[in-house]
Write an enzyme that holds these catalytic residues in place. Structure first.
Site, PDB file in Angstrom:
ATOM      1  CG  ASN A   9      -1.591   1.298   1.517  1.00  0.00           C
ATOM      2  OD1 ASN A   9      -1.921   2.057   0.532  1.00  0.00           O
ATOM      3  ND2 ASN A   9      -2.302   1.356   2.814  1.00  0.00           N
ATOM      4  CE  LYS A  11      -0.157   3.259   4.797  1.00  0.00           C
ATOM      5  NZ  LYS A  11      -0.083   3.299   6.095  1.00  0.00           N
ATOM      6  CG  HIS A  96      -5.718   1.848   5.416  1.00  0.00           C
ATOM      7  ND1 HIS A  96      -5.282   2.811   6.269  1.00  0.00           N
ATOM      8  CD2 HIS A  96      -4.805   1.143   4.793  1.00  0.00           C
ATOM      9  CE1 HIS A  96      -4.079   2.532   6.577  1.00  0.00           C
ATOM     10  NE2 HIS A  96      -3.803   1.319   5.960  1.00  0.00           N
ATOM     11  CD  GLU A  98      -2.950   5.634   6.631  1.00  0.00           C
ATOM     12  OE1 GLU A  98      -1.901   5.277   7.293  1.00  0.00           O
ATOM     13  OE2 GLU A  98      -3.170   5.471   5.556  1.00  0.00           O
ATOM     14  CD  GLU A 168      -5.464  -0.941   8.513  1.00  0.00           C
ATOM     15  OE1 GLU A 168      -4.720  -0.682   8.240  1.00  0.00           O
ATOM     16  OE2 GLU A 168      -6.673  -0.304   8.517  1.00  0.00           O
ATOM     17  N   GLY A 174       2.598   1.987  10.984  1.00  0.00           N
ATOM     18  CA  GLY A 174       3.878   3.104  11.174  1.00  0.00           C
ATOM     19  C   GLY A 174       4.204   3.813  12.439  1.00  0.00           C
ATOM     20  CB  SER A 214       4.925  -2.056  11.998  1.00  0.00           C
ATOM     21  OG  SER A 214       4.603  -0.760  12.305  1.00  0.00           O
TER      22      SER A 214
END
Length: 252
Positions: A9, A11, A96, A98, A168, A174, A214
């Site tokens: 991904n 991003k 996702h 985000e 996730e 991250g 991660s």
């Protein structure tokens, strides 16, 4: 045997030229040395049509990072599932964390996106996962189950075959924190049991569940050794061909 997948991904990274260069490098590397799993790269919209022209999609699948919850029309700046499909892409990431957090994507919006993606022949990488506060309150199971029920458990068993689930832990994206392999396996097994409860054991056995949080070359072998972890959804480490290949090689 259910499909093992390592998906990147990107991003909001890589301008068009850099993205094409990375995709070409991956394409050459993996054509020369065939991967032992399915590989997908999910790129910003602007890259899709250019990359699709040279990507060997027998080796590397191409996906978008999102699509609109409307079919078409006066929605300036949006990109529809039909448009994504028309570039040559096969996959789309939906749900996702985000997108849920920064763009307020609700379960209802995601349900619409999933239906439109499937209608246009895209496979969906559907993301679920809990925040640190939810993990500390031991609510991870109910959060994940609710996210499945809210956006994908309305599908028929036949439609659900086109869903790849990506777990996730939001607290590990991250941040450098990773769920331990045992923590990840525990929740992957729970997610599979939710699918079994809804669609039966056979569908659950065939459902690919990826770990996203991660994941890197150093911890991928331990994660991928677990029976319910079928690969990874990779963020930062998918932006360098060598790092990404290191994770793909964990399947060897």
């Amino acid at each position: 045997m259910r499909k093992k997948i390592v998906a990147g991904n990107w991003k909001m990274n890589m301008n068009l030229q850099d993205g094409i260069a990375l995709a070409k490098e991956l394409n050459e590397t993996l054509t020369a040395e065939k991967p032992n799993c399915g590989v997908v790269i999910c790129t910003p919209f602007i890259h899709l049509a250019s990359i699709a022209q040279f990507l060997n999609q027998d080796i590397i699948g191409l996906g978008a990072e999102n699509c609109a919850d409307k079919e078409k029309g006066a929605f300036t700046g949006e990109v529809s599932a039909e448009m994504v499909k028309s570039t040559g892409a096969q996959y789309v990431i939906l749900g996702h964390s985000e997108r849920r957090e920064y763009y307020n994507e609700t379960p209802e919006i995601l349900k619409e996106k999933v239906l439109l993606a499937l209608k246009n022949g895209l496979k969906v990488i559907f993301c679920i996962g809990e925040t640190l506060a939810e993990r500390e309150a031991e609510k991870q199971n109910e959060v994940c189950k609710a996210e499945l029920e809210g956006s994908v458990f309305n599908l028929s068993a036949e439609e659900f075959k086109n869903i790849v689930i990506a777990y996730e832990p939001i607290w590990a994206i991250g941040t450098g924190k990773t769920a331990t392999a045992d923590q990840a396996e525990e929740i992957h097994a729970f997610i599979r049991s939710c699918v079994a409860e809804k669609y039966g054991a056979e569908v659950a056995e065939d459902t690919t569940i990826l770990y996203g949080g991660s994941c890197k070359a150093s911890n991928a072998p331990e994660l991928f050794a677990k029976p319910d972890i079928d690969g990874g959804l990779i963020g930062g480490a998918s932006l360098k061909a060598a790092d990404f290949k290191g994770i793909i090689d964990a399947w060897k």
